[in-house]
Design a protein around this motif. Structure first.
Motif, short mmCIF file in Angstrom:
data_model
loop_
_atom_site.label_atom_id
_atom_site.label_comp_id
_atom_site.label_asym_id
_atom_site.label_seq_id
_atom_site.Cartn_x
_atom_site.Cartn_y
_atom_site.Cartn_z
N SER A 73 0.80 -0.88 -0.01
CA SER A 73 0.15 0.00 -0.01
C SER A 73 0.99 0.82 -0.26
N ASP A 74 0.18 2.30 -0.25
CA ASP A 74 1.17 3.31 -0.28
C ASP A 74 1.55 3.83 1.13
N GLU A 75 1.65 5.53 0.90
CA GLU A 75 1.89 5.72 2.84
C GLU A 75 0.39 6.23 3.13
N ASN A 76 -0.76 6.13 2.53
CA ASN A 76 -1.87 6.74 2.90
C ASN A 76 -2.93 5.30 3.36
N GLY A 77 -2.04 3.98 3.23
CA GLY A 77 -2.34 3.06 3.29
C GLY A 77 -3.62 2.73 1.87
N GLU A 78 -3.51 3.40 1.58
CA GLU A 78 -4.47 3.13 -0.32
C GLU A 78 -3.65 2.31 -1.15
N ILE A 79 -4.09 1.17 -2.02
CA ILE A 79 -4.21 0.96 -3.35
C ILE A 79 -2.84 1.48 -4.11
N ASN A 85 -2.94 -4.42 -5.96
CA ASN A 85 -1.96 -3.65 -4.71
C ASN A 85 -0.95 -5.15 -4.60
N PHE A 86 -0.36 -5.88 -5.65
CA PHE A 86 -0.10 -6.55 -5.27
C PHE A 86 1.18 -6.63 -6.36
N LEU A 87 2.67 -7.64 -6.38
CA LEU A 87 3.15 -7.82 -7.71
C LEU A 87 3.14 -9.28 -7.30
N HIS A 88 2.65 -10.14 -8.83
CA HIS A 88 3.00 -11.45 -9.11
C HIS A 88 3.56 -12.07 -9.55
N LEU A 89 4.59 -12.38 -8.69
CA LEU A 89 5.37 -13.13 -9.59
C LEU A 89 5.30 -14.92 -9.50
N GLU A 90 5.28 -15.27 -10.40
CA GLU A 90 5.92 -16.91 -10.92
C GLU A 90 7.13 -17.03 -11.41
N ILE A 91 7.25 -18.41 -10.43
CA ILE A 91 8.51 -19.04 -10.04
C ILE A 91 8.64 -20.26 -10.60
N SER A 92 9.64 -20.28 -11.10
CA SER A 92 9.70 -22.10 -12.55
C SER A 92 10.53 -22.22 -12.11
#
Length: 143
Positions: A73-79, A85-92
């Motif tokens: 989240s940002d400094e105000n708790g917002e997206i 609001n997330f980073l998706h990593l697919e680890i192979s």
């Protein structure tokens, strides 16, 4: 500045983006009831950011890939990004049954698109894909 919010004793904390060679930005440990254990941290080397992880496959089956989500989240708790609001990593990687592996994924490019002030709330493994074609999913949604 990238930060890690500590809400539980299961998660470690580092409050600022480290300079090259300094301690990690955040550390996190997964809950032990899952078929895996994942410990992770975001580190910096020069101008590059990495997600360094230690993955333990607690099953007898080979894990081909796992998906991990880093929620923030940002400094105000917002997206901080529109609708995300997330980073998706697919680890192979082939993670043999009942094994422990270390790895690293560069994530520098992603953080060029987020504001300066973000807080990593937690990490969440959403999916394990096994060599035999079976899939384990954890579809918990936090936001």
């Amino acid at each position: 500045m990238l930060q890690w919010r500590t809400d539980s004793e299961n998660y470690g904390s580092k409050n600022a983006i480290p300079k090259a060679g300094e301690n990690p930005i955040f550390e996190a440990k997964s809950i032990s009831v899952f078929p895996y254990e994942l410990n992770g941290e975001i580190t910096r080397e020069e101008e590059y950011l990495f997600f360094d992880y230690e993955f333990t496959n607690k099953q007898d089956k080979v894990v081909k890939t796992f998906d991990v989500l880093l929620y923030f989240s940002d400094e105000n708790g917002e997206i901080p990004l529109k609708g995300k609001n997330f980073l998706h990593l697919e680890i192979s990687q082939d993670f043999k049954g009942c094994s422990f592996e270390k790895g690293r994924v560069e994530i520098t490019e992603f953080f060029r698109y987020v504001p300066e002030e973000v807080t990593v709330e937690f990490l969440h493994v959403s999916r394990l894909s096994y060599e035999d074609g079976s899939i384990w999913e954890n579809r918990i949604s936090y936001k």
